[in-house]
Design an enzyme around this catalytic site. Structure first.
Site, mmCIF file in Angstrom:
data_model
loop_
_atom_site.group_PDB
_atom_site.id
_atom_site.type_symbol
_atom_site.label_atom_id
_atom_site.label_comp_id
_atom_site.label_asym_id
_atom_site.label_seq_id
_atom_site.Cartn_x
_atom_site.Cartn_y
_atom_site.Cartn_z
ATOM 1 N N VAL A 188 -19.908 -3.392 0.700
ATOM 2 C CA VAL A 188 -19.783 -3.745 2.223
ATOM 3 C C VAL A 188 -20.419 -2.791 3.344
ATOM 4 C CG1 VAL A 188 -17.916 -4.650 3.782
ATOM 5 C CG2 VAL A 188 -17.784 -5.055 1.215
ATOM 6 N N TYR A 211 -15.575 5.545 -11.353
ATOM 7 C CA TYR A 211 -15.465 4.405 -10.678
ATOM 8 C C TYR A 211 -16.141 3.253 -11.844
ATOM 9 C CZ TYR A 211 -15.828 1.233 -6.857
ATOM 10 O OH TYR A 211 -15.620 0.238 -5.830
ATOM 11 N N ASP A 252 0.859 -0.950 -0.124
ATOM 12 C CA ASP A 252 0.083 0.084 0.100
ATOM 13 C C ASP A 252 0.977 0.989 -0.005
ATOM 14 O OD1 ASP A 252 -3.316 -0.001 0.893
ATOM 15 O OD2 ASP A 252 -2.175 1.986 0.984
ATOM 16 N N VAL A 255 5.861 -1.015 1.451
ATOM 17 C CA VAL A 255 5.106 0.010 0.729
ATOM 18 C C VAL A 255 5.314 -0.060 -0.776
ATOM 19 C CG1 VAL A 255 5.338 2.566 0.312
ATOM 20 C CG2 VAL A 255 5.545 1.883 2.689
ATOM 21 N N LYS A 285 -13.986 0.324 -13.284
ATOM 22 C CA LYS A 285 -14.198 -1.081 -12.937
ATOM 23 C C LYS A 285 -14.815 -1.928 -14.017
ATOM 24 C CE LYS A 285 -13.290 -0.710 -8.348
ATOM 25 N NZ LYS A 285 -12.156 -1.355 -8.292
#
Ligand SMILES: NC(=O)c1ccc[n+]([C@@H]2O[C@H](COP(=O)([O-])OP(=O)(O)OC[C@H]3O[C@@H](n4cnc5c(N)ncnc54)[C@H](O)[C@@H]3O)[C@@H](O)[C@H]2O)c1
Length: 274
Positions: free
Chosen positions: A218, A185, A44, A69, A189
């Protein structure tokens, strides 16, 4: 001998890299892979969040959990990690910028298509799409050269349906100031599904499989009003629990799915079927 049934869900001796792994779902994907025996490198850009993820997961999975990282927008950063960790058998392209839909009102609503800034478009695409491409190119190429591996791209239910902008409606704002789920988005996707099919066909003969999952939302302490609106659009009438993608990740990243490639597993409580 080829393992079958439950024994095929085994990644003992395999190494996995998860991108964006310090976030909500990335940790869960990492745990899913460690649970079936893989050594998992959580990567990340956020070092503090990575340390927190390690603290959370190490008690369960010990030294099979590693953190590093890695910025998926930087080719140099990915190459550096690839160099450091050695052969990678499983890549989970999970990193993304989830554009939060919030509106202050009283001004130009930048989430709306009419005003969406090009810089923001480029920033989000560089993480969610170009980042997935770069990681697939770098890790996938060496998987192909070594005779196999698995790539899992984390898409979204918004890869197969358009966002329902009524979910984000604010009662006190005029139409032109209503916040929306940004165009990026959906584009990112959906494009990940194209990338998935491309990689799957490209490397099929080299033993590299590529699949995607399309999770629904979620539950993560969202406001009750939002949950109610979203649940009304979902046949199962609820958001997902965090752990409900775990088995799918284990299936798609292990030999349990050995004859599956180029596909998108939609796990959305039925939202996209109506
Ligand atoms: N949470 C959901 O309800 C949901 C639903 C469907 C799909 N998804 C997808 O699942 C994935 C994970 O979502 P999440 O909810 O855990 O999001 P999150 O925001 O909690 O995690 C995303 C992570 O990506 C990292 N990241 C951002 N830029 C990066 C970069 N340049 N390089 C490396 N890492 C970077 C962030 O630091 C963060 O830790 C995303 O692809 C998201 O689109 C999430």
């Amino acid at each position: 001998m080829t393992k079958t049934g439950i024994a095929a869900f085994d990644l003992t001796g395999k190494r996995a890299v998860v991108t964006g792994a310090a976030g909500l779902l990335g940790r869960e994907h990492a745990a899913a892979l460690a649970q079936i025996g893989a050594e998992v490198i959580l990567t990340d850009i956020g070092e503090t969040a990575l340390q927190a993820a390690q603290t959370e997961l190490a008690p369960f999975y010990g030294n099979r959990i590693r953190v590093a990282v890695m910025d998926v927008t930087s080719e140099a950063s990915i190459l550096h990690l690839a160099d450091q960790v050695g052969p990678v058998d499983v890549l989970v392209n999970n990193a993304a910028i989830d554009p939060k839909v919030t509106a202050e009102g009283g001004g130009l609503e930048l989430s709306r298509l009419e005003h969406f800034p090009l810089e923001e478009w480029n920033r989000q695409i560089s993480v969610g799409l170009s980042g997935a491409f770069l990681c697939a190119r770098i890790f996938g190429s060496s998987m192909a050269a070594r005779g196999g591996g698995v790539i899992l791209n984390i898409a979204s239910d918004l890869a197969v349906i358009a966002p329902d902008q009524r979910l984000y409606r604010k009662l006190d704002l005029p139409a032109h100031e209503q916040p929306v789920k940004p165009v990026t988005y959906s584009v990112i996707k959906t494009a990940l599904l194209g990338l998935t099919r491309y990689l799957a066909a490209y490397w099929a003969e080299q033993g590299v499989r590529a699949n995607a999952i399309s999770p629904g939302g979620v539950f993560n302490d969202h406001p009750a009003e939002f949950v109610e609106r979203l649940a009304a659009l979902i046949p199962m009438r609820r958001m997902a629990e965090l752990s409900e993608y775990r088995a799918a990740v284990q299936f798609l990243c292990s030999p349990a799915s050995s004859y599956m490639t180029g596909q998108n597993l939609v796990i959305d409580g039925g939202r996209s079927i109506i």
